[in-house]
Design an enzyme around this catalytic site. Structure first.
Site, PDB file in Angstrom:
ATOM      1  N   LYS A   1      33.670   7.487  42.511  1.00 11.72           N
ATOM      2  CA  LYS A   1      32.806   7.175  42.274  1.00 11.72           C
ATOM      3  C   LYS A   1      32.127   6.230  41.751  1.00 11.72           C
ATOM      4  O   LYS A   1      31.825   4.604  41.209  1.00 11.72           O
ATOM      5  CB  LYS A   1      31.643   7.783  43.878  1.00 11.72           C
ATOM      6  CG  LYS A   1      32.048   7.312  45.744  1.00 11.72           C
ATOM      7  CD  LYS A   1      31.541   8.381  45.830  1.00 11.72           C
ATOM      8  CE  LYS A   1      31.871   7.899  46.777  1.00 11.72           C
ATOM      9  NZ  LYS A   1      31.485   9.519  48.571  1.00 11.72           N
TER      10      LYS A   1
ATOM     11  N   GLN B   1      26.929  14.007  47.992  1.00 12.42           N
ATOM     12  CA  GLN B   1      27.936  14.290  48.626  1.00 12.42           C
ATOM     13  C   GLN B   1      28.231  14.937  49.644  1.00 12.42           C
ATOM     14  O   GLN B   1      27.659  16.584  49.367  1.00 12.42           O
ATOM     15  CB  GLN B   1      28.913  14.354  47.450  1.00 12.42           C
ATOM     16  CG  GLN B   1      30.279  14.111  47.928  1.00 12.42           C
ATOM     17  CD  GLN B   1      31.210  13.249  48.336  1.00 12.42           C
ATOM     18  OE1 GLN B   1      31.042  12.455  47.676  1.00 12.42           O
ATOM     19  NE2 GLN B   1      31.739  13.439  49.382  1.00 12.42           N
TER      20      GLN B   1
ATOM     21  N   ASP C   1      23.496   5.409  50.668  1.00 10.31           N
ATOM     22  CA  ASP C   1      24.205   5.451  51.400  1.00 10.31           C
ATOM     23  C   ASP C   1      24.381   5.812  52.525  1.00 10.31           C
ATOM     24  O   ASP C   1      24.513   5.550  54.457  1.00 10.31           O
ATOM     25  CB  ASP C   1      24.945   7.365  50.795  1.00 10.31           C
ATOM     26  CG  ASP C   1      26.286   7.819  51.233  1.00 10.31           C
ATOM     27  OD1 ASP C   1      26.987   6.931  51.105  1.00 10.31           O
ATOM     28  OD2 ASP C   1      26.810   9.246  50.982  1.00 10.31           O
TER      29      ASP C   1
END
Ligand code: NAP
Length: 287
Positions: free
Chosen positions: A58, A102, A125
């Site tokens: 990412k 994450q 996200d």
């Protein structure tokens, strides 16, 4: 020779490349006009090898499209309270426009509490309950990245969803549940399946649009794919195997996502696109 039907592949790699190119253009314009580059904070708890790789990928993509990333690695011994405090700090920091925690955050961590510490305007996200609710009600906000990527793929291939029977196998907070909400918003008739579903095959056989989001290699058999169905395989299992028996499905589906190269590349593309959206809004520019 008899004609053998083969489904058309939905090329996520190519579409992601287009989304990333457009994201890079928007990031460059924003940086030129404000003197500030979009910034994504990446929070990683512990050193799980798969998570380390995902975060590295990412961040590398960020660099390619002109997004700054600020990496925040935390030890595996981090408590929920410490993680929440770190994320609250990033939520307040005006130099950070998007926050990625994450998943999985690690054993012993209340991941939901940590996600909720992300300010909604930085939830690029799409993991907070705020984002989920806004997405489900069709209000402005960020979508979960993998579901958002799936919808962009379906749109790129002009898949008509209104009135169609969509079956989503899996109901996780980041994938199955939100993709069902996005399909519903597009007037599909949505059925969710999960580990307690009885006779999965018979439900799958009804699907005009099938989304598999389980994480079990070849759980769904080719013979259960309805002829002409649109098939999205979000599953990713060891050895580049999806949740759907791809060989069997190819002969029946009209469109299908390959594994890899289907859903996977779209997830990062949506994350970065939404990071530029967040920075644009926070820096006060009209998108
Ligand atoms: P997850 O949190 O483990 O959820 C799996 C879901 O599958 C659960 O809802 C579970 O049901 C259901 N399930 C398990 N066994 C089943 C069975 N035999 N029949 C029907 N349903 C069953 O997984 P996830 O995070 O959503 O990820 C799912 C897959 O997508 C994984 O392979 C993952 O690697 C992949 N993924 C890909 C991307 C990408 O970018 N391409 C992103 C995220 C995830 P219950 O709710 O009843 O337990």
């Amino acid at each position: 020779m008899p004609h053998v039907h083969t489904a058309e592949l939905m090329d996520g790699t190519a579409l992601a490349r287009r989304v990333l190119a457009e994201t890079a253009d928007r990031a460059a314009t924003l940086t030129r006009r404000t003197g500030v580059a979009p910034c994504l904070a990446t929070v990683l708890v512990g050193e799980d090898p798969a998570s380390v790789t995902y975060v590295r990928m990412k961040r590398a993509r960020c660099a390619k499209v002109g997004i700054t990333s600020r990496h925040v690695p935390l030890p595996a011994t981090t408590t929920t309270a410490q993680l929440v405090e770190t994320i609250e700090g990033l939520s307040r920091d005006p130099d950070v426009h998007g926050i990625l925690l994450q998943h999985p955050a690690g054993p012993g961590i209340d991941e939901r509490a940590a996600f909720e510490a992300i300010a909604p305007e930085k939830d690029v996200d799409g993991v907070t309950t705020h984002s989920f609710a806004a997405m489900s009600f069709g209000l402005p906000g960020f979508v979960s990245c993998t579901p958002g990527g799936i919808m962009r793929l379906l749109d790129a291939y002009d898949v008509d969803l209104a009135g169609k029977r969509a079956v989503v196998v899996g109901r996780s907070a980041i994938l199955g549940r939100p993709v069902g909400m996005l399909l519903l918003a597009r007037d599909a008739t949505v059925t969710y399946c999960h580990s307690r579903t009885e006779d999965l095959s018979s439900v799958v056989r009804e699907a005009d649009v099938l989304v598999a989001a389980v994480g079990r290699p070849r759980l769904i058999r080719g013979q259960d794919i309805r002829p002409g169905a649109v098939v999205v395989d979000a599953g990713y299992n060891a050895g580049n195997v999806g949740d759907i028996d791809a060989e069997g499905a190819l002969g029946r589906a009209s469109l299908i996502t390959p594994v890899p190269g289907g859903v996977g590349p779209m997830t990062i593309a949506v994350l970065l696109s939404q990071t530029v959206d967040a920075a644009t809004a926070q820096l006060g520019l009209v998108p």
